[in-house]
Design a protein around this motif. Structure first.
Motif, PDB file in Angstrom:
ATOM      1  N   ASN A  19       0.832  -1.214   0.000  1.00  0.00           N
ATOM      2  CA  ASN A  19       0.000   0.000   0.000  1.00  0.00           C
ATOM      3  C   ASN A  19       0.863   1.260   0.000  1.00  0.00           C
ATOM      4  OD1 ASN A  19      -2.399  -1.349  -0.038  1.00  0.00           O
ATOM      5  ND2 ASN A  19      -2.789  -1.185   2.155  1.00  0.00           N
ATOM      6  N   PHE A  20       1.949   1.210   0.779  1.00  0.00           N
ATOM      7  CA  PHE A  20       2.841   2.380   0.861  1.00  0.00           C
ATOM      8  C   PHE A  20       3.480   2.653  -0.508  1.00  0.00           C
ATOM      9  CE2 PHE A  20       6.928   4.456   1.681  1.00  0.00           C
ATOM     10  CZ  PHE A  20       6.478   5.587   2.351  1.00  0.00           C
ATOM     11  N   ILE A  21       3.917   1.571  -1.150  1.00  0.00           N
ATOM     12  CA  ILE A  21       4.542   1.723  -2.479  1.00  0.00           C
ATOM     13  C   ILE A  21       3.530   2.311  -3.469  1.00  0.00           C
ATOM     14  CG2 ILE A  21       5.479   0.387  -4.443  1.00  0.00           C
ATOM     15  CD1 ILE A  21       6.767  -1.460  -2.272  1.00  0.00           C
ATOM     16  N   THR A  22       2.294   1.779  -3.414  1.00  0.00           N
ATOM     17  CA  THR A  22       1.248   2.276  -4.325  1.00  0.00           C
ATOM     18  C   THR A  22       1.019   3.773  -4.109  1.00  0.00           C
ATOM     19  OG1 THR A  22       0.233   0.122  -4.067  1.00  0.00           O
ATOM     20  CG2 THR A  22      -1.076   1.798  -5.173  1.00  0.00           C
ATOM     21  N   TYR A  23       0.940   4.192  -2.825  1.00  0.00           N
ATOM     22  CA  TYR A  23       0.730   5.612  -2.513  1.00  0.00           C
ATOM     23  C   TYR A  23       1.894   6.461  -3.032  1.00  0.00           C
ATOM     24  CZ  TYR A  23      -3.515   5.890   0.300  1.00  0.00           C
ATOM     25  OH  TYR A  23      -4.825   5.920   0.699  1.00  0.00           O
ATOM     26  N   THR A  24       3.119   5.944  -2.849  1.00  0.00           N
ATOM     27  CA  THR A  24       4.295   6.699  -3.293  1.00  0.00           C
ATOM     28  C   THR A  24       4.269   6.901  -4.806  1.00  0.00           C
ATOM     29  OG1 THR A  24       5.489   5.633  -1.501  1.00  0.00           O
ATOM     30  CG2 THR A  24       6.824   6.787  -3.117  1.00  0.00           C
ATOM     31  N   PHE A  25       3.965   5.814  -5.530  1.00  0.00           N
ATOM     32  CA  PHE A  25       3.963   5.920  -6.994  1.00  0.00           C
ATOM     33  C   PHE A  25       2.752   6.687  -7.521  1.00  0.00           C
ATOM     34  CE2 PHE A  25       7.047   2.349  -6.687  1.00  0.00           C
ATOM     35  CZ  PHE A  25       8.073   2.989  -7.367  1.00  0.00           C
ATOM     36  N   ALA A  26       1.724   6.836  -6.683  1.00  0.00           N
ATOM     37  CA  ALA A  26       0.540   7.600  -7.123  1.00  0.00           C
ATOM     38  C   ALA A  26       0.900   9.061  -7.371  1.00  0.00           C
ATOM     39  CB  ALA A  26      -0.560   7.500  -6.080  1.00  0.00           C
ATOM     40  N   ALA A  27       2.008   9.513  -6.760  1.00  0.00           N
ATOM     41  CA  ALA A  27       2.428  10.909  -6.928  1.00  0.00           C
ATOM     42  C   ALA A  27       2.902  11.185  -8.358  1.00  0.00           C
ATOM     43  CB  ALA A  27       3.529  11.245  -5.931  1.00  0.00           C
ATOM     44  N   ILE A  28       3.387  10.129  -9.052  1.00  0.00           N
ATOM     45  CA  ILE A  28       3.977  10.344 -10.394  1.00  0.00           C
ATOM     46  C   ILE A  28       2.933  10.807 -11.427  1.00  0.00           C
ATOM     47  CG2 ILE A  28       5.182   9.187 -12.305  1.00  0.00           C
ATOM     48  CD1 ILE A  28       6.803   7.708 -10.112  1.00  0.00           C
ATOM     49  N   PRO A  29       1.804  10.049 -11.593  1.00  0.00           N
ATOM     50  CA  PRO A  29       0.814  10.568 -12.561  1.00  0.00           C
ATOM     51  C   PRO A  29       0.211  11.910 -12.130  1.00  0.00           C
ATOM     52  CG  PRO A  29       0.044   8.510 -11.571  1.00  0.00           C
ATOM     53  CD  PRO A  29       1.432   8.707 -11.108  1.00  0.00           C
ATOM     54  N   MET A  30       0.150  12.124 -10.817  1.00  0.00           N
ATOM     55  CA  MET A  30      -0.394  13.408 -10.329  1.00  0.00           C
ATOM     56  C   MET A  30       0.538  14.565 -10.703  1.00  0.00           C
ATOM     57  SD  MET A  30      -3.277  12.833  -8.997  1.00  0.00           S
ATOM     58  CE  MET A  30      -3.749  11.311  -9.780  1.00  0.00           C
ATOM     59  N   LEU A  31       1.835  14.273 -10.672  1.00  0.00           N
ATOM     60  CA  LEU A  31       2.810  15.297 -11.046  1.00  0.00           C
ATOM     61  C   LEU A  31       2.698  15.612 -12.543  1.00  0.00           C
ATOM     62  CD1 LEU A  31       4.929  16.876  -9.468  1.00  0.00           C
ATOM     63  CD2 LEU A  31       6.645  15.288 -10.261  1.00  0.00           C
ATOM     64  N   LEU A  32       2.310  14.588 -13.324  1.00  0.00           N
ATOM     65  CA  LEU A  32       2.101  14.816 -14.763  1.00  0.00           C
ATOM     66  C   LEU A  32       0.952  15.814 -14.965  1.00  0.00           C
ATOM     67  CD1 LEU A  32       2.742  14.086 -17.740  1.00  0.00           C
ATOM     68  CD2 LEU A  32       1.070  12.256 -17.558  1.00  0.00           C
ATOM     69  N   ILE A  33      -0.097  15.685 -14.151  1.00  0.00           N
ATOM     70  CA  ILE A  33      -1.226  16.647 -14.243  1.00  0.00           C
ATOM     71  C   ILE A  33      -0.710  18.053 -13.960  1.00  0.00           C
ATOM     72  CG2 ILE A  33      -3.480  17.332 -13.285  1.00  0.00           C
ATOM     73  CD1 ILE A  33      -4.026  14.452 -12.594  1.00  0.00           C
ATOM     74  N   ALA A  34       0.146  18.175 -12.925  1.00  0.00           N
ATOM     75  CA  ALA A  34       0.698  19.494 -12.559  1.00  0.00           C
ATOM     76  C   ALA A  34       1.514  20.076 -13.713  1.00  0.00           C
ATOM     77  CB  ALA A  34       1.554  19.367 -11.309  1.00  0.00           C
ATOM     78  N   ILE A  35       2.318  19.221 -14.371  1.00  0.00           N
ATOM     79  CA  ILE A  35       3.176  19.697 -15.472  1.00  0.00           C
ATOM     80  C   ILE A  35       2.318  20.162 -16.661  1.00  0.00           C
ATOM     81  CG2 ILE A  35       4.866  18.908 -17.204  1.00  0.00           C
ATOM     82  CD1 ILE A  35       6.080  17.128 -14.956  1.00  0.00           C
TER      83      ILE A  35
END
Lengths: 249, 207
Positions: free
Chosen positions: A146-162
């Protein structure tokens, strides 16, 4: 490098000094508490939980990343770029010893820090709630994945920011950027439904990339999708920072 | 002024400050420049102190005690914890000047600094600028349409018409010749435009 770190610190400070973001941050946390609490309530009234306790963090993450987080990122990013141009506060940073490209990167990093903190807050709350529902052993087993999933969830979210930061270069109004981004995502989703064959080329297709880590890992699929995310990220990052550099204030 | 500070790209020519070209090394060059362009660029929902703290992070060689120093110079030390959105325009201008001089610059650029200020505010601003120029040897580049203001605190003037410098002169030389700066300005404009200034202006307006 030092200038980027300093500026990232400044931009993060700016974000958390705005009451609306503290409110948005807290309401996002509240949503995660409510979603987690639903499981405990149903446990008592229906005699059994709708969800397995151990899967609460993932269910909450799916809920957050499908609506709350993207909205949070849209507002945050558009405010840091077009919002600052509209109220003239951008000049405060532009006349300091930092180049425009470094300032652009640090603004994106500040959004990244906010996303990470929000995900961390959501993770902690959902894990606590899942433990409250009993069944400690399965909760503990699921904890690392679960922790790994949460950590990697930041990557697509950062794409939205970019992508939002790139869009913000065309407008001088934060709300207009949000509207454009929402309309664009609706359009992309509609096009993907009409022409399913172009779906792999749409950036919106990879926003749930983190879900690869919640089940049995398909290595080639995960890497393939990550490369798409990186490609989109690099393209929009370069295009956005170039436009930011060329922009007259 | 925006070209000097890198806010807009110059169509032609180069900007050199303290022998450094701004387009070659922006970070090193801009350290020597402080500015107040158009309206004060400050964050309203932060305190006066926090606004200064935010910019102080960019200058790691300068001690943080400089924040209190610039607040004292601009007379804002009593309001350091107040939110900037509650400030009057004069106080906001003073804070913007405090932010412009924080890094001990060699050049400070002020674009219409007395715009929207009342009589006391304008006088206070004039005092701050004069004191800073004398005590800390800071050069000020001030743009203004208030010619009497300029006459009171500037040493040297530059008359610009349609982006072209038509004259530079020291104020004391103009005063020694027995005419006011206003008359000198009108005379130079007539020379540049030719003939009657009013007529020229009307013709320009018609175009």
């Amino acid at each position: 490098m030092n200038a980027i770190l300093t500026s990232t610190k400044n931009e993060t400070f700016k974000i958390f000094s705005k009451k609306k973001y503290v409110f948005l941050f807290l309401s996002s946390i509240l949503i995660s508490i409510l979603a987690s609490a639903v499981n405990l309530v149903t446990d008592r009234s229906l005699g059994g939980p709708i969800l397995n306790n151990a899967t609460i963090p993932l269910t909450v993450l799916n809920l957050m990343s499908s609506l709350v987080l993207p909205l949070f990122i849209l507002m945050l990013t558009s405010d840091l770029f077009s919002g600052e141009f509209s109220d003239n506060t951008i000049i405060m940073s532009l006349v300091r010893p930092i180049t425009r490209n470094k300032l652009y990167i640090s603004k994106i990093l500040a959004v990244g820090v906010s996303i990470f903190l929000l995900l961390l807050g959501t993770f902690v709350i959902s894990v606590i709630t899942s433990f409250m529902g009993g069944d400690f052993s399965s909760c503990l087993i699921k904890l690392p994945s679960n922790f790994i999933t949460y950590t990697f969830a930041a990557i697509p979210m950062l794409l939205i920011a970019i992508i939002t930061a790139f869009t913000a270069q065309f407008t001088k109004s934060g709300s207009l950027t949000v509207v454009i981004m929402i309309l664009a995502s609706m359009l992309l989703s509609a096009v993907s439904i009409i022409f399913p064959e172009i779906m792999p080329f749409m950036p919106t297709s990879y926003l749930s990339w983190y879900q690869n880590f919640s089940s049995t890992l398909n290595f080639s699929k995960t890497i393939n999708e990550l490369l798409y995310i990186l490609a989109y990220g690099i393209m929009f990052m370069f295009a956005g920072s170039y436009m930011f550099h060329q922009k007259d204030v | 002024m925006k070209s000097i500070t890198g806010l807009v790209r110059a169509n032609e020519g180069t900007v050199k400050i303290c022998e450094k070209n701004i387009s070659d090394d922006f970070e090193e060059t801009i350290v020597n420049v402080g500015c107040l362009i158009e309206n004060p660029s400050i964050i309203g929902n932060m305190s006066c102190y926090n606004n200064l703290k935010l910019i102080s992070n960019y200058y790691d060689k300068i001690d943080k005690s400089r924040i209190d120093e610039v607040l004292q110079i601009t007379g804002l030390d009593a309001y350091k914890n107040d939110k900037v959105k509650t400030f009057s325009l004069g106080m906001k201008q003073r804070l913007a000047i405090a932010m412009a001089i924080y890094q001990k610059p060699k050049l400070v650029i002020l674009d219409e600094p007395a715009n929207g200020l009342d009589i006391e505010g304008t006088r206070e601003l004039r005092r701050i600028i004069s004191d800073l120029a004398k005590e800390f040897m800071i050069s000020f580049l001030v743009s203004s349409h208030q010619i009497h203001e300029i006459e009171m605190f500037c040493d040297k003037i530059l008359i610009i018409q349609k982006g072209k410098i038509i004259d530079t002169c020291k104020i004391k030389i103009i005063k020694a010749s027995g005419i006011s700066l206003e008359d000198y300005f009108i005379e130079k404009m007539k020379e540049e435009l030719g003939g009657d200034l009013n007529e020229c202006n009307i013709n320009q307006y018609k175009k």
